[in-house]
Scaffold this motif. Structure first.
Motif, PDB file in Angstrom:
ATOM      1  N   THR A 106       0.840  -1.192   0.000  1.00 49.68           N
ATOM      2  CA  THR A 106       0.000   0.000   0.000  1.00 49.68           C
ATOM      3  C   THR A 106       0.876   1.244   0.000  1.00 49.68           C
ATOM      4  N   TYR A 253     -13.298   1.413 -10.761  1.00 51.65           N
ATOM      5  CA  TYR A 253     -13.020   1.878  -9.398  1.00 51.65           C
ATOM      6  C   TYR A 253     -12.772   0.649  -8.532  1.00 51.65           C
ATOM      7  N   CYS A 255      -9.858  -0.991  -5.116  1.00 49.82           N
ATOM      8  CA  CYS A 255      -8.799  -0.730  -4.147  1.00 49.82           C
ATOM      9  C   CYS A 255      -7.927  -1.972  -4.052  1.00 49.82           C
ATOM     10  N   GLU A 257      -6.956  -3.826  -1.621  1.00 47.63           N
ATOM     11  CA  GLU A 257      -7.375  -4.904  -0.726  1.00 47.63           C
ATOM     12  C   GLU A 257      -8.595  -5.679  -1.232  1.00 47.63           C
ATOM     13  N   ALA A 258      -9.456  -5.034  -2.013  1.00 40.95           N
ATOM     14  CA  ALA A 258     -10.712  -5.675  -2.429  1.00 40.95           C
ATOM     15  C   ALA A 258     -10.831  -5.828  -3.931  1.00 40.95           C
ATOM     16  N   ILE A 261     -14.277  -2.859  -7.863  1.00 36.51           N
ATOM     17  CA  ILE A 261     -15.548  -2.688  -7.161  1.00 36.51           C
ATOM     18  C   ILE A 261     -16.675  -2.286  -8.100  1.00 36.51           C
ATOM     19  N   GLU A 302     -19.195   6.554   4.376  1.00 36.26           N
ATOM     20  CA  GLU A 302     -18.047   5.747   3.974  1.00 36.26           C
ATOM     21  C   GLU A 302     -18.503   4.561   3.129  1.00 36.26           C
ATOM     22  N   ARG A 332     -13.624  -1.672   4.832  1.00 36.08           N
ATOM     23  CA  ARG A 332     -13.758  -0.223   4.943  1.00 36.08           C
ATOM     24  C   ARG A 332     -12.749   0.424   3.977  1.00 36.08           C
ATOM     25  N   THR A 333     -13.245   0.974   2.872  1.00 37.09           N
ATOM     26  CA  THR A 333     -12.339   1.517   1.853  1.00 37.09           C
ATOM     27  C   THR A 333     -11.678   2.818   2.268  1.00 37.09           C
ATOM     28  N   ASP A 335     -12.974   5.538   1.512  1.00 42.67           N
ATOM     29  CA  ASP A 335     -13.537   6.495   0.560  1.00 42.67           C
ATOM     30  C   ASP A 335     -14.930   6.915   0.998  1.00 42.67           C
ATOM     31  N   ARG A 350     -11.784  10.998  -0.007  1.00 41.19           N
ATOM     32  CA  ARG A 350     -11.326  10.176   1.099  1.00 41.19           C
ATOM     33  C   ARG A 350     -11.850  10.749   2.414  1.00 41.19           C
TER      34      ARG A 350
END
Length: 453
Positions: A106, A253, A255, A257-258, A261, A302, A332-333, A335, A350
C-alpha cells in the motif's frame, strides 16, 4: 521486483510462476531504505532491478536479506539477468499452473506500508469467473488481434494485471518504459494499438499538448481506453470523447485490498456524469454513517464493500480485523460516496480529505470538479487548512494550464453559482506541479502538512 514495462519483466514474471514463487512488486521511485523495508517485511530472497543507480539499492536489499540481486541493465561487476539465465542453459522445461501470486504494498499514506497479499482466491470458481468477466466488462479482453499499450507502473496491481491479460488472450504488448505524452500517441499510431489502460494524469498530460501536436497522430485504431486508479473528472472524460471517440472509454473503481468494485461502460458516462459506475457482479456495496448505520440512497458516507477477491490479510499481520472489516465482513475503503436510486456509486473523496468548516462537512471533489471546468486549470486539489474561527477553511491548490494567466480572484469568482457559498475556496494558490505518487494520485496529505506548518 522493481522493473519497468519491458520484455525482461515478462521473462522474470513467467519464471516466478513456473517456480511457484511469489512476486513482490516494488516501486522504482522509492529510496534504498524504503525498498529495504519492503524486502525485509516480505522476506524477499531474490530481487530483480531496473534502477539508474543500482549500487545503493543492491547494498540495501542485500542487507535486508535478499541473497540474490540481478539487474536488467547491469553495471560492471554486478550480476545481470542474461548472465543468470546463461548459468542454466539446459534447465528442465516447466509449465506454470497459475500466474505468479502478487504482493502489492500500500502507498503508506497512514503509517508504514503494508503488503497486500493477493493470494489465489478462495471464492467459488464459478462466482470468481463471473466476477472477473464482469470486471473486464465481459468483452474487454476479447479478440486475438488485441494490441495493448503497456505503460503503467508495474509495482501496482493494474500494471501486472493488464500485462497478463494481454498475453493470456493472445495479444501483442507494446511496451513504453516511461510515460511520455507525445510518444504515447506516436506508439498508438505506429503499432495500431487497440487497448490502452491509463490513469487520469496520463490523459491530462496528453490534453496539455498543443492541439496541433495531437492532430498529427492517428489514434483511430483504439477500441478501448480504460482508466482508473484515481477519480476521473467529467471534464476530462469529455476531452476523451472529443479526441479519442465516444464509444471507447471504460472506467474502473477499486482498491488494492478488495480488487475491482464498480465500473462504467462508454454508454453510461453521459447518462450518469460523475458516477464511478455500478458494482460489478457479485460485489456488495453499502454506505455507512459515523455510527456504522447503513445510509439511504443519496446520502454520503463511507464506502464499504465485499468482493470475491478480497485479501485475507496484510502480509505477516494476521487476518484482517475490525479496524478494516465490519461485523458482516465488509471492507472499509476509507472512501466517501453515495449510491443513487439506480445503484450507481459516486465517490466524493477520502475520509481523511473531508473538510469540516464551522461544523459542516465539505467534500472537496465537487469543488475540484467546478474549478476544473475553468480553462486555466490543468488540475486542482482542494484541501482544508487550519482556521481559528471555522476550524478549517477551503483552500484550492491549482496547477495552472500552460499559457494561462487567470488570477486567484478569477477562479474564486468562477465558482459562484457552481457550488454553495460555504464551499467556495477562501484562497487559491498556484503551483507548477501538484505532488503525486507513481500512480498519479495527488498527495493531499503532503499539501495539508506543508500548509499547516
Amino acid at each position: 521486483m522493481a522493473v519497468r514495462p519491458r520484455i525482461e519483466w515478462f521473462v522474470v514474471n513467467a519464471a516466478l510462476a513456473k517456480l511457484g514463487a511469489i512476486q513482490v512488486a516494488m516501486n522504482l521511485r522509492l529510496t534504498p531504505a524504503e525498498l529495504a523495508y519492503i524486502a525485509e517485511d516480505s522476506r524477499t530472497e531474490a530481487a530483480f532491478l531496473d534502477v539508474r543507480d543500482p549500487g545503493p539499492v543492491e547494498d540495501a536489499l542485500r542487507a535486508a536479506g535478499a541473497g540474490l540481486v540481478a539487474h536488467v541493465d547491469p553495471p560492471d561487476g554486478r550480476l545481470g539477468l542474461d548472465e543468470l539465465i546463461a548459468e542454466r542453459p539446459d534447465a528442465e522445461p516447466r509449465v506454470a499452473r497459475n500466474q505468479a501470486q502478487l504482493i502489492v504494498y500500500t502507498s503508506g499514506t497512514t503509517g508504514r506500508p503494508k503488503g497486500a497479499f493477493r493470494q489465489t482466491p478462495t471464492a467459488d470458481p464459478d462466482i470468481l469467473s463471473c466476477y472477473l468477466d464482469s470486471t473486464r466488462f465481459d468483452d474487454f479482453s476479447s479478440g486475438d488481434d488485441r494490441r495493448a499499450l503497456l505503460n503503467m507502473p508495474m509495482h501496482h496491481a493494474a500494471g501486472p494485471n493488464h500485462a497478463n491479460a494481454c498475453l493470456s488472450n493472445g495479444g501483442v504488448a507494446v511496451l513504453q518504459r516511461r510515460f511520455d505524452a507525445e510518444e504515447t500517441l506516436r506508439l498508438i499510431e505506429e503499432h495500431r494499438v487497440t487497448h490502452w489502460h491509463a490513469v487520469p494524469t496520463m490523459l491530462q498530460r496528453i490534453f496539455a499538448l498543443p492541439p496541433e501536436v495531437r492532430a498529427k497522430y492517428d489514434v483511430s485504431s483504439l477500441r478501448k481506453v480504460s482508466v482508473g486508479a484515481a477519480p476521473v473528472p467529467y471534464v476530462l472524460k469529455e476531452r476523451v470523447f472529443e479526441y479519442f471517440g465516444e464509444g471507447l472509454l471504460y472506467e474502473g473503481y477499486g482498491c488494492t485490498e478488495a480488487s475491482m468494485i464498480a465500473g462504467m461502460r462508454p454508454e453510461e458516462h453521459r447518462r450518469k456524469p460523475g458516477a464511478a459506475g455500478r458494482p460489478f457482479r457479485h460485489v456488495k456495496v453499502k454506505i455507512v454513517g459515523e455510527g456504522g448505520a447503513v445510509l439511504p440512497e443519496g446520502e454520503t458516507g463511507e464506502i464499504l464493500v465485499r468482493t470475491p477477491r478480497m485479501i485475507p490479510e496484510y502480509l505477516g499481520r494476521g487476518p484482517l480485523g475490525p479496524d478494516v472489516l465490519d461485523a458482516d465482513g465488509y471492507f472499509r475503503t476509507g472512501d466517501l460516496g453515495h449510491l443513487d436510486v439506480d445503484g450507481y456509486l459516486y465517490v466524493t473523496g477520502r475520509r481523511t480529505d473531508m473538510i469540516i468548516a464551522g461544523g459542516v462537512n465539505i467534500y472537496p471533489a465537487e469543488i475540484e470538479e467546478a474549478l476544473r471546468a475553468h480553462p486555466a486549470v490543468a488540475d486542482v486539489a482542494v484541501i482544508g487548512v487550519p482556521d481559528p474561527d471555522l476550524g478549517e477553511r477551503v483552500h484550492a491548490v491549482v496547477e495552472r494550464a500552460a499559457g494561462a494567466d487567470a488570477t486567484e480572484d478569477d477562479l474564486v469568482a468562477f465558482t459562484e453559482g457552481r457550488v454553495a457559498g460555504y464551499k467556495r475556496p477562501r484562497a487559491v494558490e498556484f503551483v507548477d506541479d501538484l505532488p503525486r505518487n507513481a500512480m498519479g494520485k495527488i498527495l493531499k496529505k503532503r499539501l495539508r502538512e506543508e500548509r499547516a506548518s
